[in-house]
Each structure stands twice: as C-alpha cells, then as structure tokens.
Design an enzyme around this catalytic site. Sequence first.
Site, PDB file in Angstrom:
ATOM      1  N   HIS A   1     -18.625 -13.064 -10.649  1.00 24.51           N
ATOM      2  CA  HIS A   1     -18.333 -14.412 -11.161  1.00 24.51           C
ATOM      3  C   HIS A   1     -16.844 -14.485 -11.462  1.00 24.51           C
ATOM      4  O   HIS A   1     -16.289 -13.582 -12.097  1.00 24.51           O
ATOM      5  CB  HIS A   1     -19.157 -14.687 -12.418  1.00 24.51           C
ATOM      6  CG  HIS A   1     -19.214 -16.149 -12.748  1.00 24.51           C
ATOM      7  ND1 HIS A   1     -18.129 -16.867 -13.178  1.00 24.51           N
ATOM      8  CD2 HIS A   1     -20.242 -17.041 -12.688  1.00 24.51           C
ATOM      9  CE1 HIS A   1     -18.478 -18.126 -13.379  1.00 24.51           C
ATOM     10  NE2 HIS A   1     -19.758 -18.260 -13.083  1.00 24.51           N
TER      11      HIS A   1
ATOM     12  N   ARG B   1     -24.492 -16.156  -2.974  1.00 26.66           N
ATOM     13  CA  ARG B   1     -25.393 -17.159  -3.555  1.00 26.66           C
ATOM     14  C   ARG B   1     -24.624 -18.397  -4.007  1.00 26.66           C
ATOM     15  O   ARG B   1     -23.573 -18.315  -4.639  1.00 26.66           O
ATOM     16  CB  ARG B   1     -26.107 -16.573  -4.770  1.00 26.66           C
ATOM     17  CG  ARG B   1     -26.971 -17.568  -5.507  1.00 26.66           C
ATOM     18  CD  ARG B   1     -27.594 -16.932  -6.713  1.00 26.66           C
ATOM     19  NE  ARG B   1     -26.592 -16.527  -7.662  1.00 26.66           N
ATOM     20  CZ  ARG B   1     -26.386 -17.118  -8.835  1.00 26.66           C
ATOM     21  NH1 ARG B   1     -27.127 -18.134  -9.209  1.00 26.66           N
ATOM     22  NH2 ARG B   1     -25.463 -16.674  -9.646  1.00 26.66           N
TER      23      ARG B   1
ATOM     24  N   HIS C   1     -21.882 -10.109 -11.440  1.00 30.97           N
ATOM     25  CA  HIS C   1     -22.712 -11.186 -11.995  1.00 30.97           C
ATOM     26  C   HIS C   1     -24.093 -11.248 -11.355  1.00 30.97           C
ATOM     27  O   HIS C   1     -25.086 -11.391 -12.050  1.00 30.97           O
ATOM     28  CB  HIS C   1     -21.972 -12.504 -11.770  1.00 30.97           C
ATOM     29  CG  HIS C   1     -22.692 -13.720 -12.251  1.00 30.97           C
ATOM     30  ND1 HIS C   1     -23.034 -13.888 -13.574  1.00 30.97           N
ATOM     31  CD2 HIS C   1     -23.132 -14.825 -11.598  1.00 30.97           C
ATOM     32  CE1 HIS C   1     -23.657 -15.065 -13.720  1.00 30.97           C
ATOM     33  NE2 HIS C   1     -23.745 -15.641 -12.533  1.00 30.97           N
TER      34      HIS C   1
ATOM     35  N   ARG D   1     -17.927 -19.135  -4.955  1.00 28.58           N
ATOM     36  CA  ARG D   1     -17.480 -18.089  -5.875  1.00 28.58           C
ATOM     37  C   ARG D   1     -16.693 -16.959  -5.247  1.00 28.58           C
ATOM     38  O   ARG D   1     -15.765 -16.431  -5.836  1.00 28.58           O
ATOM     39  CB  ARG D   1     -18.706 -17.455  -6.505  1.00 28.58           C
ATOM     40  CG  ARG D   1     -18.977 -18.058  -7.795  1.00 28.58           C
ATOM     41  CD  ARG D   1     -20.214 -17.554  -8.383  1.00 28.58           C
ATOM     42  NE  ARG D   1     -20.669 -18.680  -9.183  1.00 28.58           N
ATOM     43  CZ  ARG D   1     -21.803 -18.733  -9.805  1.00 28.58           C
ATOM     44  NH1 ARG D   1     -22.630 -17.723  -9.740  1.00 28.58           N
ATOM     45  NH2 ARG D   1     -22.118 -19.790 -10.487  1.00 28.58           N
TER      46      ARG D   1
ATOM     47  N   GLU E   1     -21.087 -27.637  -9.572  1.00 27.59           N
ATOM     48  CA  GLU E   1     -20.550 -26.272  -9.624  1.00 27.59           C
ATOM     49  C   GLU E   1     -19.989 -25.914  -8.260  1.00 27.59           C
ATOM     50  O   GLU E   1     -20.142 -26.672  -7.291  1.00 27.59           O
ATOM     51  CB  GLU E   1     -21.640 -25.279 -10.041  1.00 27.59           C
ATOM     52  CG  GLU E   1     -22.056 -25.436 -11.488  1.00 27.59           C
ATOM     53  CD  GLU E   1     -23.064 -24.384 -11.927  1.00 27.59           C
ATOM     54  OE1 GLU E   1     -22.895 -23.869 -13.023  1.00 27.59           O
ATOM     55  OE2 GLU E   1     -24.012 -24.089 -11.187  1.00 27.59           O
TER      56      GLU E   1
HETATM   57  P1  FAD Z   1     -34.477 -11.454 -15.549  1.00 28.44           P
HETATM   58  O1  FAD Z   1     -34.437 -12.765 -16.204  1.00 28.44           O
HETATM   59  O2  FAD Z   1     -33.243 -10.620 -15.639  1.00 28.44           O
HETATM   60  O3  FAD Z   1     -35.685 -10.635 -16.166  1.00 28.44           O
HETATM   61  C1  FAD Z   1     -35.873  -9.274 -15.816  1.00 28.44           C
HETATM   62  C2  FAD Z   1     -37.011  -8.727 -16.641  1.00 28.44           C
HETATM   63  O4  FAD Z   1     -37.417  -7.482 -16.099  1.00 28.44           O
HETATM   64  C3  FAD Z   1     -36.679  -8.470 -18.095  1.00 28.44           C
HETATM   65  O5  FAD Z   1     -37.778  -8.870 -18.886  1.00 28.44           O
HETATM   66  C4  FAD Z   1     -36.539  -6.950 -18.169  1.00 28.44           C
HETATM   67  O6  FAD Z   1     -36.824  -6.431 -19.451  1.00 28.44           O
HETATM   68  C5  FAD Z   1     -37.593  -6.558 -17.152  1.00 28.44           C
HETATM   69  N1  FAD Z   1     -37.463  -5.213 -16.567  1.00 28.44           N
HETATM   70  C6  FAD Z   1     -36.445  -4.703 -15.829  1.00 28.44           C
HETATM   71  N2  FAD Z   1     -36.745  -3.450 -15.436  1.00 28.44           N
HETATM   72  C7  FAD Z   1     -37.975  -3.160 -15.929  1.00 28.44           C
HETATM   73  C8  FAD Z   1     -38.827  -2.024 -15.881  1.00 28.44           C
HETATM   74  N3  FAD Z   1     -38.480  -0.889 -15.258  1.00 28.44           N
HETATM   75  N4  FAD Z   1     -40.029  -2.088 -16.506  1.00 28.44           N
HETATM   76  C9  FAD Z   1     -40.405  -3.193 -17.198  1.00 28.44           C
HETATM   77  N5  FAD Z   1     -39.635  -4.305 -17.269  1.00 28.44           N
HETATM   78  C10 FAD Z   1     -38.439  -4.274 -16.646  1.00 28.44           C
HETATM   79  N6  FAD Z   1     -28.567 -18.581 -12.380  1.00 28.44           N
HETATM   80  C11 FAD Z   1     -28.711 -19.910 -12.192  1.00 28.44           C
HETATM   81  O7  FAD Z   1     -29.447 -20.324 -11.302  1.00 28.44           O
HETATM   82  N7  FAD Z   1     -28.050 -20.774 -12.992  1.00 28.44           N
HETATM   83  C12 FAD Z   1     -27.219 -20.389 -14.002  1.00 28.44           C
HETATM   84  O8  FAD Z   1     -26.660 -21.208 -14.706  1.00 28.44           O
HETATM   85  C13 FAD Z   1     -27.032 -19.000 -14.188  1.00 28.44           C
HETATM   86  N8  FAD Z   1     -26.191 -18.543 -15.143  1.00 28.44           N
HETATM   87  C14 FAD Z   1     -26.153 -17.206 -15.404  1.00 28.44           C
HETATM   88  C15 FAD Z   1     -25.374 -16.740 -16.462  1.00 28.44           C
HETATM   89  C16 FAD Z   1     -25.398 -15.396 -16.793  1.00 28.44           C
HETATM   90  C17 FAD Z   1     -24.564 -14.907 -17.942  1.00 28.44           C
HETATM   91  C18 FAD Z   1     -26.184 -14.485 -16.039  1.00 28.44           C
HETATM   92  C19 FAD Z   1     -26.232 -13.027 -16.379  1.00 28.44           C
HETATM   93  C20 FAD Z   1     -26.920 -14.936 -14.945  1.00 28.44           C
HETATM   94  C21 FAD Z   1     -26.900 -16.298 -14.626  1.00 28.44           C
HETATM   95  N9  FAD Z   1     -27.650 -16.773 -13.562  1.00 28.44           N
HETATM   96  C22 FAD Z   1     -27.765 -18.116 -13.364  1.00 28.44           C
HETATM   97  C23 FAD Z   1     -28.489 -15.875 -12.781  1.00 28.44           C
HETATM   98  C24 FAD Z   1     -29.925 -15.965 -13.309  1.00 28.44           C
HETATM   99  O9  FAD Z   1     -29.913 -16.134 -14.704  1.00 28.44           O
HETATM  100  C25 FAD Z   1     -30.718 -14.721 -12.967  1.00 28.44           C
HETATM  101  O10 FAD Z   1     -30.549 -14.383 -11.619  1.00 28.44           O
HETATM  102  C26 FAD Z   1     -32.196 -14.957 -13.218  1.00 28.44           C
HETATM  103  O11 FAD Z   1     -32.405 -15.435 -14.526  1.00 28.44           O
HETATM  104  C27 FAD Z   1     -32.972 -13.691 -12.984  1.00 28.44           C
HETATM  105  O12 FAD Z   1     -34.299 -13.910 -13.373  1.00 28.44           O
HETATM  106  P2  FAD Z   1     -35.370 -12.780 -13.111  1.00 28.44           P
HETATM  107  O13 FAD Z   1     -36.655 -13.305 -13.626  1.00 28.44           O
HETATM  108  O14 FAD Z   1     -35.288 -12.325 -11.714  1.00 28.44           O
HETATM  109  O15 FAD Z   1     -34.866 -11.541 -14.008  1.00 28.44           O
HETATM  110  C1  SIN Z   2     -22.397 -20.490 -14.221  1.00 27.32           C
HETATM  111  O1  SIN Z   2     -22.833 -21.229 -15.098  1.00 27.32           O
HETATM  112  O2  SIN Z   2     -21.247 -20.488 -13.803  1.00 27.32           O
HETATM  113  C2  SIN Z   2     -23.354 -19.516 -13.626  1.00 27.32           C
HETATM  114  C3  SIN Z   2     -24.209 -20.230 -12.695  1.00 27.32           C
HETATM  115  C4  SIN Z   2     -24.887 -19.266 -11.776  1.00 27.32           C
HETATM  116  O3  SIN Z   2     -24.661 -18.070 -11.828  1.00 27.32           O
HETATM  117  O4  SIN Z   2     -25.654 -19.764 -10.944  1.00 27.32           O
END
Ligand code: FAD
Ligand code: SIN
Length: 523
Positions: free
Chosen positions: A232, A374, A339, A280, A122
């Site tokens: 993104h 990032r 993103h 990015r 990537e």
């Molecule tokens: P999240 O997975 O967003 O979980 C947040 C949680 O907090 C949820 O359960 C929500 O309900 C809860 N929550 C929020 N506020 C409250 C509240 N007030 N009270 C109770 N619960 C609450 N990263 C990579 O490394 N590789 C990838 O390929 C990649 N692709 C991506 C593609 C997309 C479309 C997106 C959107 C992101 C991508 N990312 C990728 C980024 C990555 O997915 C996220 O940064 C990561 O999953 C965040 O994880 P997290 O556990 O911090 O939060």
């Molecule tokens: C992507 O698959 O392009 C997203 C990967 C990321 O946000 O790290």
Amino acid sequence: MTTRFPIDWEAEADFVVIGGGVAGLTAARTASLRGLRVLTLSKGGPTDTSTQYAQGGIAVVAPDGDSVESHVHDTVEAGVGLCDVDAVRSIVEGGQAALDALTDLGAVFDLGRDGRISRTREGGHSTRRIIHAGGDATGAEVQRALNEADLPVLFGTTVGEISTGPNGVQGVVAVSDQGFGVVHAPAVLLATGGLGRLYALSTNPPGATADGIALGLWAGAVVADLEFVQFHPTVLYTPGGIGRRPLISEAVRGEGAILVDTEGDSVTDGLHPRGDLAPRDVVSRAIAARMRALGTDHVYLDARAIDGFRQRFPTITASCLAAGIDPGTDLIPVAPAAHYQCGGLVTDTHGRTGVAGLYAAGEVARTGLHGANRLASNSLLEGLVVGERAGAAAVERLGVPATVTAVGARVTEYADRDAVQQLMTTHASVVRDGAGLDEALKRLDDVATTRETCSAPATAVAAIEDAALTLAARTLLLAAAARTESRGCHTRSDHPDQVTALRHSLPIRLNSEGVPEHAPVTP
Ligand code: FAD
Ligand code: SIN
C-alpha cells in the site's frame, strides 16, 4: 488414530471453517442456514482479523453512472493481463446481493446528503463506487455485523494440519488452551487471511502469518500468483516504526489529498492519467523511486484542503494524532508497506481447491479476481461473494465419511521469524531483482532447520506460524525468481518490461519431499 502427541479433545462437524474474518464468517453463516453443522476455529479473538482494519470500503457497482462492465474493466486493467475475466465478472456481479445480505444482517453504511448510500473513489477506479461505514471504519462495521450473527466460534484455536484420506478432507488438527484437538469433518474452508507478516512493516495484524497457504500446500492444493504482494502506498511513517503500521486510506486521496515528496514536488506528476489515484503498484513504485532518488524514507500526503477531515476519517485522524500529527495542519509522512496478498490457493469462484472437500475464500485464495494487482476495495467484495458461495458449496460434501486417522506425522522446515522478515523486506519488496531473490533463497536455506511437527501445546502456535512463514517465503521467492518480467505489483529492476510469454499464472505445489516446485500450467 495414529498420533505423535496426546489428543486432549475431539469434535465432529459437517463443515469446519478456519478463520473468523469476512470470508470465514460469511461462509459459516451460509452453511448454517443450509442446515450444516458448522464449527468455526479462529486463532485470535473476534476482532483479530484484517477485516477489522479495512478502511476505504467495499467496491460495489453504483446504481447511476456505473456498470458491471465498467467495474470489470477497471479490475482487469489493474490486474495487468493476469485476471480471469469470467471470475472477475462473476464476483463483480455478486456485489449487490452481498451488500444486501450484509445490510440485512445489520451492517450500516454511510449515507450521503440525499439519503442514499454514499460512495467514494479509490485508486484505479473510474468512478465513485466504494461504499463505506463509520467514515473510514468499514471493516470494523462488517466484522461487528458478522460477529453479532452469533455463530459458534472457538476463538484462540489454531489449526496446524488438515487431514486428508482417499475421500479427500477428513478434518483438522488444532491447538488451544485445552491442548491438542481433532475435528472430524468432510469439508474444510481455509479463510485464514494473508501473509503481510512475512515483511517487517505491514498494515496486517500479527496473525497474518500465511498459515492458510502452508496448510493448503501441505494438504496437496496448488498456489499461484504469490509473487504479487501489494504494497500500500500510504502507510503512516514514524521513525523506527515496526510491525503493524496504521494505514492512511486511499480514500483520503479519493477525497482530494495529494502526494508530495520531501522537497514539496508532486510524486506522480506525468506518470499516469489518474495521477495520485493511479493503481497502487504505480503509486508505490513512484514513491519508492522518489525516496531512493532523494535518499529519504518517506514522502508526504497533503490532506490539509479536505473539509471535515476529522469527521470523514476518524480512525486515520486518531492514528495521526497519536503520532503527533494533525492532518488539518500538518503534512502526513507516509511510505509503502506490505498490505495484501494478491495470489493464493487456486480456487474456482465457489472456493473449491483441487483437493476434494478443501475450500478457500478471502485473501488466502486466488480466484483470478486480482491477477497481478488487486483493485482497491475488491477484497471485502471477494470475501463476501466467494465466502457465501463456498458455504453453499460445502453442502456437496454432506454424508461423505470423514475420520482423522493420523496426526502430526509431518516433518517441517522452520526459520527464525525476524530473519525471514528481514530477508523478505530486503530482497522481495516493492522492487526486486534476480540476484537478490537468489540471495534470499540461499539465506533461507542457511537459517532454516528441518524437524518434526511441534509436540508441545505451549509452543505449538509459534511453531505453526514460523513453519507457515518459512514455507510461504520459499514459495513466494520461487515464484518471484521465475517471473523474469515486471507486471503489476511484481517489479524486477533486472527485467523492467512485461513479457508476453509470461502472461499467465505460475502454479506451484509441493513435491513428494514437501518442497515447493512449479506445477504444469493449465491453459
Ligand atoms: P481475515 O479477516 O484476515 O481473517 C483471518 C482469520 O483467520 C482470523 O480470524 C485469524 O485469526 C484466522 N486464522 C489465521 N490462521 C489461522 C489458523 N492457523 N488457525 C485458526 N485461525 C486462523 N479490503 C477492502 O476490500 N477494502 C478496504 O478498505 C480494505 N482496507 C484494508 C485496510 C487494512 C489496514 C488491511 C490490513 C486490509 C484492508 N483490506 C481492505 C483488505 C481486507 O481487509 C482483507 O483482505 C480481508 O478482510 C481479508 O479477509 P479474510 O476473511 O480473508 O481474512
Ligand atoms: C484503503 O482504504 O486504502 C485500503 C483499501 C483496500 O486495501 O482495498
């Protein structure tokens, strides 16, 4: 307990985890294995997370032709001078163990023809080190494996306040369909994900409303690097599309797709040695500039030459087909969208904030891994590694007395969500300038009203989210206005160059009136 509204339920735990994505569930599992009574609260359902939508994969040092130093180098280069190199090394070194733990839990990653884990490339990576699952459904597989670990989670439960006292954290106040509730606990982890929904167009799910940023600031924690919002470059463009937009993974370019403008010319030619696979920020700026120059609202991704596109990218194929686009024969219209939040609550690499008993991990936290931008696929890595460490660190709070003593005493600022999204989209997107940021702050003053914490369960969730978005917008605008330079994913048209004196993070906390202000910079 002093309360402003009736409390309908109470619980006790050693460790409350807020959030059911990769960071939260990893922490919850680790702490449970260490004997803590853990309660996870999640405002959505089991798959209402950004984790669920992750496509490209997880960056983990490859066994051949790669090294920790190479991954550190790529991360630091993408972060443009603001990464904490020790934190980067520490998190990158944790990658293999995190992958092993996930595999032990039952997560299945794609294999190559040689039977070994397959790795793609990537933007910003010097080698193929991104592991993936289900082609482009990596996040769904990570979420599935963690959900099936059967941890106790109260879904549909939104935290609106973290209570603190002389010993630090005392617990949380939350709202669910059972009404308002209190969980008494000496340790709380914020794993609430990002702030993508500050913008009209985002890859993030509806719950990405910056709740953790606000909860942390209200509890006395410090944030940094919030001005660095990653847009993104390739999000599926459909005319009039609004809200969560489908992502077209960078891995599509990693497998050979190219970016062309509406005239058929390359978008990134001559801009960066890695061309379409530059970091990015570089690619998003190039697309934004080309769209401005040609007066269009999208460019194209040409993926027609990729063999077996449908098998390799089933999720993306489905999104494209739903929009009437066949990636095998058509160009895919794309444009940048919000993103990822590179900054967040300042923590060490074990998730500790400056508030005793308050931890943060995943997208809501700022460990120093990402700096000003990032590197792709470093986010799931960080959620796994720091989530695990935060769950282990919470043991240090075992036995600290904790009882929530006052609830709902805060006065908070609220603004209409559409208005906030509109002003952030107009003035704080891929390219900003001082006049626009000042205008956005002024308009925020105009649309925001200050009132006491919401007191009715039926309207509490929207109120918590609106208050969080308003505070996050104010904090981000303050940070972006102070960063009078262009660095990483913060581009100022009025300050196009990097400024050496600004090669550091700009921490922000709340003053005694609850208004964000710059905090002293620690060397
Ligand atoms: P999240 O997975 O967003 O979980 C947040 C949680 O907090 C949820 O359960 C929500 O309900 C809860 N929550 C929020 N506020 C409250 C509240 N007030 N009270 C109770 N619960 C609450 N990263 C990579 O490394 N590789 C990838 O390929 C990649 N692709 C991506 C593609 C997309 C479309 C997106 C959107 C992101 C991508 N990312 C990728 C980024 C990555 O997915 C996220 O940064 C990561 O999953 C965040 O994880 P997290 O556990 O911090 O939060
Ligand atoms: C992507 O698959 O392009 C997203 C990967 C990321 O946000 O790290």
